[in-house]
Design a protein around this motif. Sequence first.
Motif, mmCIF file in Angstrom:
data_model
loop_
_atom_site.group_PDB
_atom_site.id
_atom_site.type_symbol
_atom_site.label_atom_id
_atom_site.label_comp_id
_atom_site.label_asym_id
_atom_site.label_seq_id
_atom_site.Cartn_x
_atom_site.Cartn_y
_atom_site.Cartn_z
ATOM 1 N N MET A 143 0.843 -1.188 0.000
ATOM 2 C CA MET A 143 0.000 0.000 0.000
ATOM 3 C C MET A 143 0.880 1.241 0.000
ATOM 4 S SD MET A 143 -1.300 0.484 3.958
ATOM 5 C CE MET A 143 -0.134 0.839 5.267
ATOM 6 N N LYS A 144 0.287 2.390 -0.356
ATOM 7 C CA LYS A 144 0.983 3.663 -0.270
ATOM 8 C C LYS A 144 0.716 4.286 1.102
ATOM 9 C CE LYS A 144 0.805 4.683 -5.211
ATOM 10 N NZ LYS A 144 0.272 5.598 -6.266
ATOM 11 N N ALA A 145 1.739 4.890 1.665
ATOM 12 C CA ALA A 145 1.605 5.524 2.974
ATOM 13 C C ALA A 145 2.583 6.675 3.077
ATOM 14 C CB ALA A 145 1.862 4.515 4.091
ATOM 15 N N LEU A 146 2.235 7.639 3.919
ATOM 16 C CA LEU A 146 3.154 8.725 4.264
ATOM 17 C C LEU A 146 3.930 8.293 5.503
ATOM 18 C CD1 LEU A 146 0.822 11.837 3.835
ATOM 19 C CD2 LEU A 146 2.749 11.211 2.366
ATOM 20 N N VAL A 147 5.233 8.222 5.382
ATOM 21 C CA VAL A 147 6.077 7.701 6.452
ATOM 22 C C VAL A 147 6.972 8.810 6.991
ATOM 23 C CG1 VAL A 147 7.807 5.981 7.081
ATOM 24 C CG2 VAL A 147 6.060 5.426 5.372
ATOM 25 N N LEU A 148 7.022 8.921 8.320
ATOM 26 C CA LEU A 148 7.929 9.855 8.990
ATOM 27 C C LEU A 148 9.110 9.053 9.515
ATOM 28 C CD1 LEU A 148 8.463 12.745 10.083
ATOM 29 C CD2 LEU A 148 7.239 12.065 12.158
ATOM 30 N N ASP A 149 10.321 9.407 9.050
ATOM 31 C CA ASP A 149 11.513 8.626 9.382
ATOM 32 C C ASP A 149 12.271 9.157 10.594
ATOM 33 O OD1 ASP A 149 11.378 6.656 7.311
ATOM 34 O OD2 ASP A 149 11.964 8.225 5.894
ATOM 35 N N GLY A 150 11.981 10.392 11.027
ATOM 36 C CA GLY A 150 12.703 10.935 12.164
ATOM 37 C C GLY A 150 12.274 12.361 12.462
ATOM 38 N N VAL A 151 12.756 12.888 13.586
ATOM 39 C CA VAL A 151 12.415 14.249 13.998
ATOM 40 C C VAL A 151 12.882 15.248 12.941
ATOM 41 C CG1 VAL A 151 12.827 16.046 15.713
ATOM 42 C CG2 VAL A 151 12.472 13.674 16.447
ATOM 43 N N GLY A 152 11.972 16.141 12.562
ATOM 44 C CA GLY A 152 12.308 17.187 11.614
ATOM 45 C C GLY A 152 12.357 16.747 10.168
ATOM 46 N N GLN A 153 12.027 15.476 9.899
ATOM 47 C CA GLN A 153 12.052 14.970 8.531
ATOM 48 C C GLN A 153 10.695 15.210 7.859
ATOM 49 O OE1 GLN A 153 14.942 13.567 7.107
ATOM 50 N NE2 GLN A 153 15.710 14.479 9.010
ATOM 51 N N PRO A 154 10.690 15.411 6.539
ATOM 52 C CA PRO A 154 9.409 15.547 5.839
ATOM 53 C C PRO A 154 8.729 14.191 5.695
ATOM 54 C CG PRO A 154 11.213 15.601 4.270
ATOM 55 C CD PRO A 154 11.843 15.586 5.638
ATOM 56 N N LEU A 155 7.419 14.203 5.579
ATOM 57 C CA LEU A 155 6.687 12.972 5.297
ATOM 58 C C LEU A 155 7.050 12.486 3.894
ATOM 59 C CD1 LEU A 155 3.082 13.723 6.649
ATOM 60 C CD2 LEU A 155 5.056 12.800 7.875
ATOM 61 N N GLN A 156 7.287 11.180 3.780
ATOM 62 C CA GLN A 156 7.671 10.589 2.501
ATOM 63 C C GLN A 156 6.601 9.598 2.064
ATOM 64 O OE1 GLN A 156 10.333 11.396 0.770
ATOM 65 N NE2 GLN A 156 11.590 12.527 2.259
ATOM 66 N N LEU A 157 6.120 9.753 0.829
ATOM 67 C CA LEU A 157 5.157 8.804 0.282
ATOM 68 C C LEU A 157 5.920 7.608 -0.264
ATOM 69 C CD1 LEU A 157 2.124 8.350 -0.425
ATOM 70 C CD2 LEU A 157 2.665 9.217 -2.702
ATOM 71 N N ARG A 158 5.607 6.415 0.234
ATOM 72 C CA ARG A 158 6.305 5.231 -0.247
ATOM 73 C C ARG A 158 5.401 4.002 -0.139
ATOM 74 N NH1 ARG A 158 10.134 5.385 4.780
ATOM 75 N NH2 ARG A 158 11.212 6.890 3.487
ATOM 76 N N GLU A 159 5.842 2.940 -0.782
ATOM 77 C CA GLU A 159 5.151 1.658 -0.699
ATOM 78 C C GLU A 159 5.618 0.922 0.551
ATOM 79 O OE1 GLU A 159 2.872 0.132 -2.608
ATOM 80 O OE2 GLU A 159 2.675 1.683 -4.155
ATOM 81 N N VAL A 160 4.650 0.465 1.358
ATOM 82 C CA VAL A 160 4.946 -0.314 2.559
ATOM 83 C C VAL A 160 4.003 -1.517 2.572
ATOM 84 C CG1 VAL A 160 5.684 1.750 3.824
ATOM 85 C CG2 VAL A 160 3.311 0.953 4.026
ATOM 86 N N PRO A 161 4.316 -2.550 3.345
ATOM 87 C CA PRO A 161 3.404 -3.701 3.395
ATOM 88 C C PRO A 161 2.027 -3.314 3.923
ATOM 89 C CG PRO A 161 5.561 -4.265 4.287
ATOM 90 C CD PRO A 161 5.556 -2.777 4.102
ATOM 91 N N THR A 162 0.998 -3.855 3.312
ATOM 92 C CA THR A 162 -0.356 -3.653 3.808
ATOM 93 C C THR A 162 -0.533 -4.438 5.101
ATOM 94 O OG1 THR A 162 -1.192 -3.400 1.556
ATOM 95 C CG2 THR A 162 -2.805 -3.899 3.271
ATOM 96 N N PRO A 163 -1.014 -3.801 6.171
ATOM 97 C CA PRO A 163 -1.177 -4.533 7.433
ATOM 98 C C PRO A 163 -2.252 -5.606 7.314
ATOM 99 C CG PRO A 163 -2.212 -2.379 7.574
ATOM 100 C CD PRO A 163 -1.470 -2.397 6.279
ATOM 101 N N GLN A 164 -2.112 -6.635 8.134
ATOM 102 C CA GLN A 164 -3.083 -7.727 8.150
ATOM 103 C C GLN A 164 -3.811 -7.725 9.497
ATOM 104 O OE1 GLN A 164 -3.605 -9.631 5.314
ATOM 105 N NE2 GLN A 164 -2.205 -8.060 4.513
ATOM 106 N N PRO A 165 -5.140 -7.798 9.486
ATOM 107 C CA PRO A 165 -5.879 -7.721 10.751
ATOM 108 C C PRO A 165 -5.639 -8.945 11.629
ATOM 109 C CG PRO A 165 -7.360 -8.262 8.941
ATOM 110 C CD PRO A 165 -6.027 -7.944 8.324
ATOM 111 N N GLN A 166 -5.336 -8.695 12.877
ATOM 112 C CA GLN A 166 -5.170 -9.755 13.856
ATOM 113 C C GLN A 166 -6.526 -10.063 14.501
ATOM 114 O OE1 GLN A 166 -1.968 -11.200 14.061
ATOM 115 N NE2 GLN A 166 -1.872 -9.854 12.267
ATOM 116 N N ALA A 167 -6.551 -11.013 15.398
ATOM 117 C CA ALA A 167 -7.800 -11.383 16.064
ATOM 118 C C ALA A 167 -8.442 -10.151 16.705
ATOM 119 C CB ALA A 167 -7.532 -12.445 17.126
ATOM 120 N N GLY A 168 -9.723 -9.941 16.436
ATOM 121 C CA GLY A 168 -10.451 -8.812 17.000
ATOM 122 C C GLY A 168 -10.293 -7.513 16.249
#
Length: 333
Positions: A1-26
């Motif tokens: 999936m596409k997501a905005l990721v913050l890598d550290g303090v003072g860093q800009p948000l970066q749009l990148r591909e990351v794994p899509t989360p999978q729902p756990q129990a509940g």
Amino acid sequence: MKALVLDGVGQPLQLREVPTPQPQAGEVLVQLQAAALNHRDVWIQKGQYAGLRFPIILGSDGAGTVADLGEGVPESLRGQEVVINPGHNWGDNPRAQGRAFTILGLPHDGTFAEYVCVPARYVHRRPAHLTPNQAAVLPLGGVTAYRALFTRGGLQAGERVLITGIGGGVALLALQLALAAGAEVWVTSGSDDKLERARALGARGGISYRQEGWGTALAKQAGGGFDVIIDSAAGPGTVQLLEAANAGGRIVFYGGTAGVMAQLPPARIFWKQLNLMGSTMGTEADFAGLLRLVDESKLVPLMDEVYPLAEGEKAMRRMDDGQQFGKLVLQIN
């Protein structure tokens, strides 16, 4: 999936591909259609928030469709159009959140993404009269405003309420909710334009908090003091809140952007029988009450600007500038 990721303090948000989360129990997997910004996101980016961890997907507010279910979640939730309650694990005491309380977007990945997993108990049907963008505006600011006004402030129809710092998301939602509940609303701002826009929304009047002695002046303008005052600034201006309050008034603080309170005259507090209270976010009952009032009154929360997900960093800079009137929204799908 596409997501905005913050890598550290003072860093800009970066749009990148990351794994899509999978729902756990509940849990449910929500395919997000819209997310909204809060000052919390900017404070995390600046390192001004406890419990920092990186990389992190920010975002507490979101609306979308339930796309998948974890073990034990009723099949009836699949495909529902929902809004997410961002306050998790409040605890057993309705008077204050417990030590396990968390807010979506830190420490757990949040809504600035195409998908997010949350416990099923925290998704609610989207009010039918709201678009996904409008619904995404509600959660964090709405539950904060609702609890401050009604659960803590005890606001009743016909009472006079003062909301300071109009223009921000919580303050504007507080104005709309108070009007929906039949209260008389007055506001403060440092901007004449924001005061006029608040009047256009139904505020009876307002005053600049830059004016010396504004608390007494506004009470005179209103024809009397205020039964409930909702404030996010604190700082030196707290003295003016004491002046503006009616005897027996309730002053509720949900933030402290102006810093430590100045020395307060105790006689103003005890002689006027004032109640000074703090409020943070809200319980699951508060969130349900918020959605009920929004649904009954057909309230439509205010948006300032809508950005595509890819322009999330641009939206963050507008939030940081503090010029918005209403909420900033990221349109995702």
